[in-house]
Design an enzyme around this catalytic site. Sequence first.
Site, PDB file in Angstrom:
ATOM      1  N   LYS A   1     -14.746 -37.362  -2.190  1.00  0.00           N
ATOM      2  CA  LYS A   1     -15.310 -36.692  -3.373  1.00  0.00           C
ATOM      3  C   LYS A   1     -14.328 -35.677  -3.937  1.00  0.00           C
ATOM      4  O   LYS A   1     -14.074 -35.638  -5.140  1.00  0.00           O
ATOM      5  CB  LYS A   1     -16.623 -36.013  -2.987  1.00  0.00           C
TER       6      LYS A   1
ATOM      7  N   THR B   1     -17.208 -27.366  -2.993  1.00  0.00           N
ATOM      8  CA  THR B   1     -16.070 -27.871  -3.765  1.00  0.00           C
ATOM      9  C   THR B   1     -16.636 -28.758  -4.867  1.00  0.00           C
ATOM     10  O   THR B   1     -17.237 -29.793  -4.591  1.00  0.00           O
ATOM     11  CB  THR B   1     -15.100 -28.657  -2.883  1.00  0.00           C
TER      12      THR B   1
ATOM     13  N   LYS C   1      -8.953 -24.926  -5.293  1.00  0.00           N
ATOM     14  CA  LYS C   1      -9.343 -25.829  -4.213  1.00  0.00           C
ATOM     15  C   LYS C   1      -8.787 -27.226  -4.443  1.00  0.00           C
ATOM     16  O   LYS C   1      -8.418 -27.926  -3.495  1.00  0.00           O
ATOM     17  CB  LYS C   1     -10.870 -25.884  -4.089  1.00  0.00           C
TER      18      LYS C   1
END
Length: 309
Positions: free
Chosen positions: A243, A100, A175
Amino acid sequence: MVSAESVVGLVGTGVMGKSMARNLQKSGYPINVFTRTKEKAQALLENGAVWKKSISQLANDSDVIITMVGYPSDVEQIYLGQNGIIENAKEGTYVIDMTTSKPALAEEIARQAAERDIHVLDAPVSGGDIGAKNGTLAIMAGGEQDVFNDVMPLFEIMGDNIILQGEAGAGQHTKMVNQIAIASNMIGVCEAIAYAKEAGLNPSRVLDSISTGAAGSFSLSKLAPRMLEGDFEPGFYVKHFIKDMTIALESAREMGLTTPGLELSLKLYQDLAVKGENDSGTQALIKLFERNSRVSDDEQATREENRLG
């Protein structure tokens, strides 16, 4: 075209990557492996994977390269850095970044790869450690249709919900949508469990009632039971969720969107990390709610004492 004889190089064999690599091994694909810590790949090596001493060596000796690392900075170094994948992969190599990462970085990797006739997809996943082990990950891809078709045999080993979302970067944007949806949902799951406990209910029985109804979600059915069992092992690390949410928030702001649910979730997870839970699974968020609940009880008792005089 990817064939049964294609050599697959794996960079990153953490919680997710090792299971994805193992499933490819079980399906008969020859595997090359590189990780920063060789010991993390030991089980794969014992099952026949070949250790490569560097990214450049792995890139040069593989027909397909799959990366599953931690942060956008890792992706940038692995792909675009000196002695990285783009510089060392052979023409015609298929490269799939399943980390990701930032959509803009995926676009830049695709641009540089095209100049060297390297086929690239950004294909982040969702489903956690359970999905990785069972080969049931949701795979969200960005890139060219023919490249997507060529690597489908590999995707079908790792996942069962596999969709090409658009051009380079589209997988990463998808995502971000996924992580935004999860962010607020995790708050709701924790609040629900805290409420059930305070109401004197059996939380496990409550989950049996609500998991298949309108409240149902992956977090409720898969992570809430772990919360109740005190199992905070990482299917997905708190630090990596922070993150992801940071990337999503930055991307949303660039598009002029406001995401208050995402902002609140990010703040709560940052608070959780400060309390030493960076390497716990995302279900550890319940600890923050339980601590807050105890503080509230103490404050309520103090107020009651003061009221009674």
